[in-house]
Structure formats: C-alpha cells, structure tokens
Motif scaffolding. Structure first.
Motif, mmCIF file in Angstrom:
data_model
loop_
_atom_site.group_PDB
_atom_site.id
_atom_site.type_symbol
_atom_site.label_atom_id
_atom_site.label_comp_id
_atom_site.label_asym_id
_atom_site.label_seq_id
_atom_site.Cartn_x
_atom_site.Cartn_y
_atom_site.Cartn_z
ATOM 1 N N VAL A 1 0.846 -1.190 0.000
ATOM 2 C CA VAL A 1 0.000 0.000 0.000
ATOM 3 C C VAL A 1 0.883 1.241 0.000
ATOM 4 O O VAL A 1 1.826 1.335 0.790
ATOM 5 N N ASN A 2 0.598 2.176 -0.875
ATOM 6 C CA ASN A 2 1.313 3.455 -0.908
ATOM 7 C C ASN A 2 0.295 4.593 -0.843
ATOM 8 O O ASN A 2 -0.691 4.593 -1.590
ATOM 9 N N ILE A 3 0.556 5.543 0.055
ATOM 10 C CA ILE A 3 -0.318 6.695 0.201
ATOM 11 C C ILE A 3 0.524 7.964 0.137
ATOM 12 O O ILE A 3 1.519 8.087 0.853
ATOM 13 N N LYS A 4 0.134 8.883 -0.735
ATOM 14 C CA LYS A 4 0.839 10.160 -0.863
ATOM 15 C C LYS A 4 -0.176 11.295 -0.830
ATOM 16 O O LYS A 4 -1.237 11.201 -1.452
ATOM 17 N N THR A 5 0.168 12.350 -0.101
ATOM 18 C CA THR A 5 -0.675 13.546 -0.102
ATOM 19 C C THR A 5 0.163 14.746 -0.515
ATOM 20 O O THR A 5 1.377 14.769 -0.318
ATOM 21 N N TYR A 6 -0.507 15.741 -1.081
ATOM 22 C CA TYR A 6 0.170 16.916 -1.609
ATOM 23 C C TYR A 6 -0.539 18.173 -1.097
ATOM 24 O O TYR A 6 -1.761 18.243 -1.088
ATOM 25 N N GLY A 7 0.258 19.157 -0.668
ATOM 26 C CA GLY A 7 -0.303 20.441 -0.276
ATOM 27 C C GLY A 7 -1.025 20.415 1.048
ATOM 28 O O GLY A 7 -2.051 21.091 1.203
ATOM 29 N N CYS A 8 -0.520 19.641 2.012
ATOM 30 C CA CYS A 8 -1.181 19.525 3.318
ATOM 31 C C CYS A 8 -0.307 20.109 4.422
ATOM 32 O O CYS A 8 0.926 20.016 4.373
ATOM 33 N N ILE A 9 -0.958 20.681 5.419
ATOM 34 C CA ILE A 9 -0.233 21.154 6.594
ATOM 35 C C ILE A 9 0.136 19.978 7.490
ATOM 36 O O ILE A 9 1.234 19.915 8.047
ATOM 37 N N ASN A 10 -0.783 19.028 7.634
ATOM 38 C CA ASN A 10 -0.570 17.887 8.521
ATOM 39 C C ASN A 10 -0.452 16.588 7.732
ATOM 40 O O ASN A 10 -0.958 16.470 6.608
ATOM 41 N N ASP A 11 0.202 15.606 8.328
ATOM 42 C CA ASP A 11 0.348 14.286 7.731
ATOM 43 C C ASP A 11 -0.856 13.438 8.108
ATOM 44 O O ASP A 11 -1.035 13.067 9.271
ATOM 45 N N ASN A 12 -1.701 13.133 7.126
ATOM 46 C CA ASN A 12 -2.904 12.332 7.367
ATOM 47 C C ASN A 12 -2.803 10.926 6.781
ATOM 48 O O ASN A 12 -3.793 10.192 6.760
ATOM 49 N N CYS A 13 -1.615 10.552 6.311
ATOM 50 C CA CYS A 13 -1.444 9.256 5.651
ATOM 51 C C CYS A 13 -1.705 8.094 6.605
ATOM 52 O O CYS A 13 -2.306 7.085 6.213
ATOM 53 N N GLN A 14 -1.254 8.223 7.858
ATOM 54 C CA GLN A 14 -1.401 7.120 8.798
ATOM 55 C C GLN A 14 -2.877 6.812 9.059
ATOM 56 O O GLN A 14 -3.272 5.645 9.166
ATOM 57 N N ASN A 15 -3.694 7.853 9.164
ATOM 58 C CA ASN A 15 -5.130 7.638 9.378
ATOM 59 C C ASN A 15 -5.735 6.829 8.236
ATOM 60 O O ASN A 15 -6.549 5.921 8.454
ATOM 61 N N ALA A 16 -5.330 7.170 7.001
ATOM 62 C CA ALA A 16 -5.852 6.458 5.832
ATOM 63 C C ALA A 16 -5.381 5.007 5.825
ATOM 64 O O ALA A 16 -6.164 4.089 5.517
ATOM 65 N N LEU A 17 -4.105 4.785 6.155
ATOM 66 C CA LEU A 17 -3.585 3.415 6.208
ATOM 67 C C LEU A 17 -4.277 2.611 7.303
ATOM 68 O O LEU A 17 -4.578 1.423 7.122
ATOM 69 N N ASP A 18 -4.554 3.241 8.434
ATOM 70 C CA ASP A 18 -5.268 2.564 9.523
ATOM 71 C C ASP A 18 -6.639 2.096 9.063
ATOM 72 O O ASP A 18 -7.081 0.991 9.415
ATOM 73 N N GLU A 19 -7.322 2.926 8.274
ATOM 74 C CA GLU A 19 -8.641 2.553 7.763
ATOM 75 C C GLU A 19 -8.553 1.324 6.857
ATOM 76 O O GLU A 19 -9.421 0.438 6.899
ATOM 77 N N ILE A 20 -7.513 1.268 6.025
ATOM 78 C CA ILE A 20 -7.318 0.108 5.150
ATOM 79 C C ILE A 20 -7.041 -1.138 5.978
ATOM 80 O O ILE A 20 -7.600 -2.216 5.720
ATOM 81 N N ASN A 21 -6.200 -1.017 6.991
ATOM 82 C CA ASN A 21 -5.868 -2.168 7.833
ATOM 83 C C ASN A 21 -7.079 -2.690 8.593
ATOM 84 O O ASN A 21 -7.245 -3.905 8.764
ATOM 85 N N ILE A 22 -7.934 -1.777 9.047
ATOM 86 C CA ILE A 22 -9.160 -2.199 9.728
ATOM 87 C C ILE A 22 -10.070 -2.963 8.761
ATOM 88 O O ILE A 22 -10.617 -4.024 9.096
ATOM 89 N N LEU A 23 -10.242 -2.423 7.555
ATOM 90 C CA LEU A 23 -11.061 -3.078 6.545
ATOM 91 C C LEU A 23 -10.563 -4.499 6.284
ATOM 92 O O LEU A 23 -11.354 -5.451 6.224
ATOM 93 N N ASP A 24 -9.250 -4.645 6.147
ATOM 94 C CA ASP A 24 -8.655 -5.935 5.811
ATOM 95 C C ASP A 24 -8.689 -6.894 6.998
ATOM 96 O O ASP A 24 -9.208 -8.015 6.895
#
Length: 342
Positions: free
Chosen positions: A48-71
């Motif tokens: 899994v790769n997650i990239k965000t652009y133009g953000c003040i905060n790093d929200n990638c971990q939250n998105a990865l956590d959602e994927i891990n919960i789903l799986d």
C-alpha cells in the motif's frame, strides 16, 4: 526633534508593507502547496502506498489505519481476526457493526452482472494451490466443489451472515474498496490532493504539486514489474488492473492464471492479457477489471457502460482495445502495441 514622515513616505511604507505581507503569504502558500507526505504499508495481500500533496498535517497514517481495519477485521480470508475468515471457518458470523453485511450486499449486487464471477471461489483457489506450487485437479475434484462456487450460498439476515457451502474470497473487490476508503478518510481530514495504491488498484483526487492532473502508468503485461506500455491522465477517479501475469501457477509447461471462471472451475483461458478499468468508484473499478477479463468483448463493453466506466484491454497479440472516451488522456509509450478504440 525627529521630523514627521511626509504623506508620500507614509504611502511608500504602506505599499512596502503590503508587498512584504503578500510575499510572506505567497511563500507560505508555496511551501504548503509543495509539501508532500508519503507512507507505505501492507494490506489486502499487497503493498500500500499513500501520498498527499499540499497539506499542513500528515494524514497518511489515518488512511492506512482505515485500510488495515477493513482488511484485518472484515475482508481478509487469511487473518483469523477477520469476519470473512471466521465465516469460512464456522459457516456463520454475527456482524455487530453491520459493515460487512453492507459490503457483501454491494459485492453480491455487482457479482450478479457477470455469470462467470463469484465471491465464492475460495475453495477453487485452494484446490488449485494458487498460493503454493500449483496443483492440477481432476474433473471429478472440480465437480465436487463447484456447487459451493455460487453466491446463492451466501445468506445475509440483517447482521447475521452464513454460507451453506464453499469458501468466500473477496480478492476481486478488496483492493478497490481499500483505495476508496483511504481517499474518503483523507477527504474527511481536508486533504484535497492524494494518490493511493493498493496492489493493482489506484485512487487519485486533485493533482500533484506543479501539475494539473495525475499521470498513471499502465502495466506492461509482457514486461518486468514496474514497466508500463502506456500512461493515462486522470483525476478524482479510480483505476484497477487485473491480468494473467499477476499471479499464476505453471504445470507441465502450461500457465494457469489466478482468475477463475466460476462456471467451469478452471482458471480463465482467454486471448486477453490484462484489463484496466477506470471509474469514479473504487470497488467497481476492481470488480470490473476482473469481470471484463472473464467476459467476451461485447459483454465486457456493455458491463463497462452499465457502470459508467472506461476500459483498456490488452490482448496477447499486443492489440489494445480501449474506450474511445480515454483517447485524449491516453499516451502509448511502446509502439509494439496497436490501439483500437471502441
């Protein structure tokens, strides 16, 4: 005694102050716009790769956590913490949150659109030992488990789920769904530009820094991993690719791909190498890439139309059949392929 500044001088200072403020604001904007965060993980049997652009905060971990919960809690057929794993092991589960019930109802609805597709191919994959060295079963062995390869075996009564025969495998849906929930998680956290990949599924929104749109490579089914024969420019969409090169077993010099025809119990034999589906829905993109692979050309085209999707089909003779709507965003980078628009 200090002399008072003249009106002209005051105006100059005022204009200078405005320019200074604008410069600072522009610098901050440029810094935020160029700021990127990225995170890699593993879920749904894939990187899994997650990239965000133009953000003040790093929200990638939250998105990865959602994927891990789903799986890990719902879709995995391999993790004993998953409801699907428990369903296969026990034959029934109680889904207290109702989330798996909702997901399965959506998946079953899509599966009905393809006669050769089923959520219940788990026993077939085990019989053929797709995760091992491979095994060529007899026709009697296939016939014995074919009755279980039927979505009619799934019963959903509110939050109670049961299967009367067979084993569930949601590999043809999970990666697309994972991309979609990751994008939705990022949207909730005010992210406007992002790229998410889960195996052969991709989700994008907005655009990367310095560009107006994302450019995604389409895997070359005849090349090495990481090679691509074409690119496509997209935004706010999902792309999924399924192919016979992704996973296969080889027995007596013959390759058998991991995509099963639910009607026959055999890995699909076709002149298609890969199918890429482009949609506005992550789950549909994953489903369609597999369902179109299992379909005849005309049937696959109708299926894509039903979901408002576009497709790129690569055949073994290097012919590329593609939705004409993708013509302006598609760039062929390998001239050994021939493109036909449908």
């Amino acid at each position: 005694m200090r002399e008072k500044a003249s009106p002209k001088t005051k105006i100059r200072y005022f204009v200078l102050a405005i320019f200074l403020c604008l410069f600072i604001l522009c610098s901050i904007f440029m810094y935020i716009s160029s700021r990127q965060y990225s995170l890699q993980g593993f879920a749904c049997g894939s990187v899994v790769n997650i990239k965000t652009y133009g953000c003040i905060n790093d929200n990638c971990q939250n998105a990865l956590d959602e994927i891990n919960i789903l799986d890990s809690k719902y879709l995995s057929a391999n993790q004993d913490s998953s409801l699907v794993y428990m369903l296969n092991a026990k034959g029934s589960v109680s889904d207290e949150t109702g989330r798996l019930s909702d997901i399965l109802n959506e998946y079953i609805g899509m599966s009905k659109d393809s006669d050769s597709f089923s959520l219940m191919c788990g026993e077939l994959k085990s019989l053929w030992d797709m995760d091992g060295e491979g095994y060529l079963p007899s026709q009697d062995e296939i016939n014995e488990i074919l009755p279980g390869v039927n979505d009619a075996n799934i019963k959903i009564n509110d939050t109670d789920i049961s299967i009367s025969a067979g084993k569930m495998d949601l590999g043809a849906f999970g990666k697309g769904t994972a991309c979609q929930i990751a994008i939705e998680s990022l949207k909730k956290n005010k992210v406007k530009n992002a790229l998410v990949t889960v195996g052969g599924s991709v989700g994008v929104m907005g655009h990367p820094y310095g560009k107006k749109i994302f450019t995604i490579g389409i895997r070359d089914p005849f090349g090495n991993e990481g090679s691509y024969f074409a690119t496509i420019d997209i935004t706010d969409s999902y792309i999924s690719t399924s192919g016979d090169y992704e996973k296969y077993i080889e027995i007596d010099g013959k390759k058998y791909c991991h995509i099963f025809d639910a009607k026959t119990g055999y890995p699909k034999e076709t002149d298609i190498c890969s199918v890429t589906a482009v949609t506005k829905d992550g789950t549909a993109s994953d489903f369609l890439s597999t369902a179109i692979f299992l379909s005849e050309e005309e049937e696959g085209s109708k299926l894509a139309d039903k979901y408002g999707a576009y497709f790129i089909i690569v055949k073994k003779d290097r012919t590329v059949l593609m939705s004409k709507e993708l013509k302006d965003s598609f760039i062929l980078v390998d001239d050994s392929f021939t493109v036909e628009y449908i």
